[in-house]
Design a protein around this motif. Structure first.
Motif, mmCIF file in Angstrom:
data_model
loop_
_atom_site.group_PDB
_atom_site.id
_atom_site.type_symbol
_atom_site.label_atom_id
_atom_site.label_comp_id
_atom_site.label_asym_id
_atom_site.label_seq_id
_atom_site.Cartn_x
_atom_site.Cartn_y
_atom_site.Cartn_z
ATOM 1 N N THR A 256 32.500 44.655 33.843
ATOM 2 C CA THR A 256 33.704 43.916 34.230
ATOM 3 C C THR A 256 33.838 44.000 35.739
ATOM 4 O O THR A 256 33.879 45.104 36.307
ATOM 5 N N ILE A 257 33.883 42.858 36.390
ATOM 6 C CA ILE A 257 33.888 42.798 37.856
ATOM 7 C C ILE A 257 35.227 42.248 38.314
ATOM 8 O O ILE A 257 35.598 41.120 37.972
ATOM 9 N N LYS A 258 35.963 43.041 39.084
ATOM 10 C CA LYS A 258 37.239 42.593 39.673
ATOM 11 C C LYS A 258 37.014 42.355 41.158
ATOM 12 O O LYS A 258 36.581 43.250 41.887
ATOM 13 N N VAL A 304 43.454 38.459 42.652
ATOM 14 C CA VAL A 304 42.405 39.269 42.026
ATOM 15 C C VAL A 304 41.791 38.443 40.897
ATOM 16 O O VAL A 304 42.517 37.926 40.050
ATOM 17 N N ASP A 305 40.481 38.317 40.892
ATOM 18 C CA ASP A 305 39.774 37.560 39.860
ATOM 19 C C ASP A 305 38.847 38.490 39.089
ATOM 20 O O ASP A 305 38.132 39.303 39.681
ATOM 21 N N THR A 306 38.875 38.350 37.749
ATOM 22 C CA THR A 306 38.054 39.207 36.881
ATOM 23 C C THR A 306 36.956 38.381 36.228
ATOM 24 O O THR A 306 37.199 37.278 35.739
ATOM 25 N N PHE A 307 35.758 38.952 36.229
ATOM 26 C CA PHE A 307 34.599 38.298 35.616
ATOM 27 C C PHE A 307 33.905 39.313 34.715
ATOM 28 O O PHE A 307 33.897 40.511 35.006
ATOM 29 N N LYS A 308 33.319 38.824 33.634
ATOM 30 C CA LYS A 308 32.540 39.694 32.744
ATOM 31 C C LYS A 308 31.103 39.186 32.711
ATOM 32 O O LYS A 308 30.860 37.987 32.545
#
Length: 355
Positions: A256-258, A304-308
């Protein structure tokens, strides 16, 4: 000469080419034909000869050109083939229509293997044809007994291979067998195997298991046979691929990348952002960070953007590479930090940037 036209909405009835246009050029004949308006976009033409009972007629085809007289859309193709090769030969040629800016289908060679008990001994007394149906139309009736290959005979069974060229049919659905004879005879057919010549799989299996009795009361028999099952690959390859996929799945982990964009004037960007993760065991491939879980338009000021992502287990993360392609107006981007959570290790890593 007969033509059948296939469109996105169906196919035409056989069009018998009779209406010649006057003023013929040498070795060239022009015909006017009228097609149903509801065929949709044409994608295939089958061209051939009507069955002639007691003569061997041949036609050498060099070039084919077709023009819609209303829209002036034009299609042309060099053929250079002769129909048929013998009295009982395949009397049809199929070719795809290649319109500009549209991907055309391919012409493929199909291998049809017939398993039976007595066709070979009866082949001179009977006529047998097959029509193959798929998601891209059908082949029309094609003669089966005119050119047999790979003939194998046992005490109680036999098999032979028939090849035919056709515009690719997509996923196969069914076959229709047509059997006829002028004398009494009985054909015992067990099954049919059908596949593309250049591929080992898939193999479409049509179970028949029927004895067809042709006589004066029933000189012609037509039978529709749906596909029984499909052999996608042999069992060993299937198991090897399954184990490989399971092994890959066991070695994958989710990260999980924030991504924190700074709260400064002009901090946001519309450029395309990528990231690479480096661990003490491996490094990831390049991932494009485009589908934010929070925002449709990622990397805006103060957000803040979250990517998986899923990739191989990398071990303990040591560093990252993150950047963008400078696309878009004012593409400069102020990146505050990146936080990455490794689900398999329950670890959180923070990479500060502040530039």
């Amino acid at each position: 000469l007969v033509m059948v036209f296939y469109g996105s909405n169906g196919k035409s009835n056989p069009v018998s080419v009779k209406n010649r246009v006057e003023h013929q050029a040498k070795n060239q004949i022009t015909y006017d034909i009228h097609l149903p308006s509801d065929l949709g976009t044409l994608y295939k033409v089958r061209l051939g000869l009507k069955s002639l009972e007691n003569s061997v007629s041949q036609l050498s085809l060099h070039h084919f050109k077709m023009q819609n007289t209303s829209t002036l859309d034009t299609f042309s193709l060099t053929i250079n083939k002769t129909l048929p090769f013998s009295l009982n030969g395949d009397r049809w040629i199929e070719f795809p229509i290649e319109w500009p800016l549209k991907e055309a289908l391919s012409v493929v060679t199909y291998h049809l293997t017939v398993y039976s008990r007595n066709i070979l001994s009866e082949r001179n007394l009977v006529r047998m044809s097959v029509c193959i149906y798929g998601t891209h139309g059908d082949t029309g009736n094609r003669s089966l007994l005119w050119s047999l290959q790979n003939v194998q005979q046992g005490e109680d069974n036999e098999s032979f291979l028939v090849t035919m060229d056709a515009v690719e049919l997509g996923e196969l659905d069914k076959v229709v067998l047509l059997i006829s004879s002028k004398t009494d005879c009985k054909l015992d057919i067990k099954k049919l195997h059908l596949k593309e010549a250049v591929k080992e799989h898939p193999i479409y299996v049509f179970e028949v298991n029927e004895a067809f009795s042709v006589n004066a009361d029933m000189p012609e028999i037509e039978r529709e046979i749906p596909v029984s099952f499909v052999i996608r690959e042999d069992k060993k390859n299937y198991m090897d691929n399954k184990l490989h996929k399971e092994s890959q799945a066991r070695n994958l982990t989710e990260y999980t990348i924030k991504v924190y964009t700074g709260d400064k004037r002009g901090a946001g960007t519309d450029a395309n952002v990528h990231i690479i993760l480096f661990g003490n065991e491996d490094k990831s491939e390049v991932f494009q960070l485009s589908q934010s879980l929070e925002h449709q338009d990622p990397f805006e000021r103060g957000k803040v953007d979250t990517f998986k992502i899923k990739t191989n287990k990398l071990g303990s993360l040591r560093s990252i590479e993150i950047g963008h392609d400078r696309k878009g107006f004012a593409s400069g981007w102020y990146l505050e930090k990146v936080e990455i959570t490794d689900a398999s290790r329950n670890s959180v890593y923070c990479f500060n940037c502040n530039r």
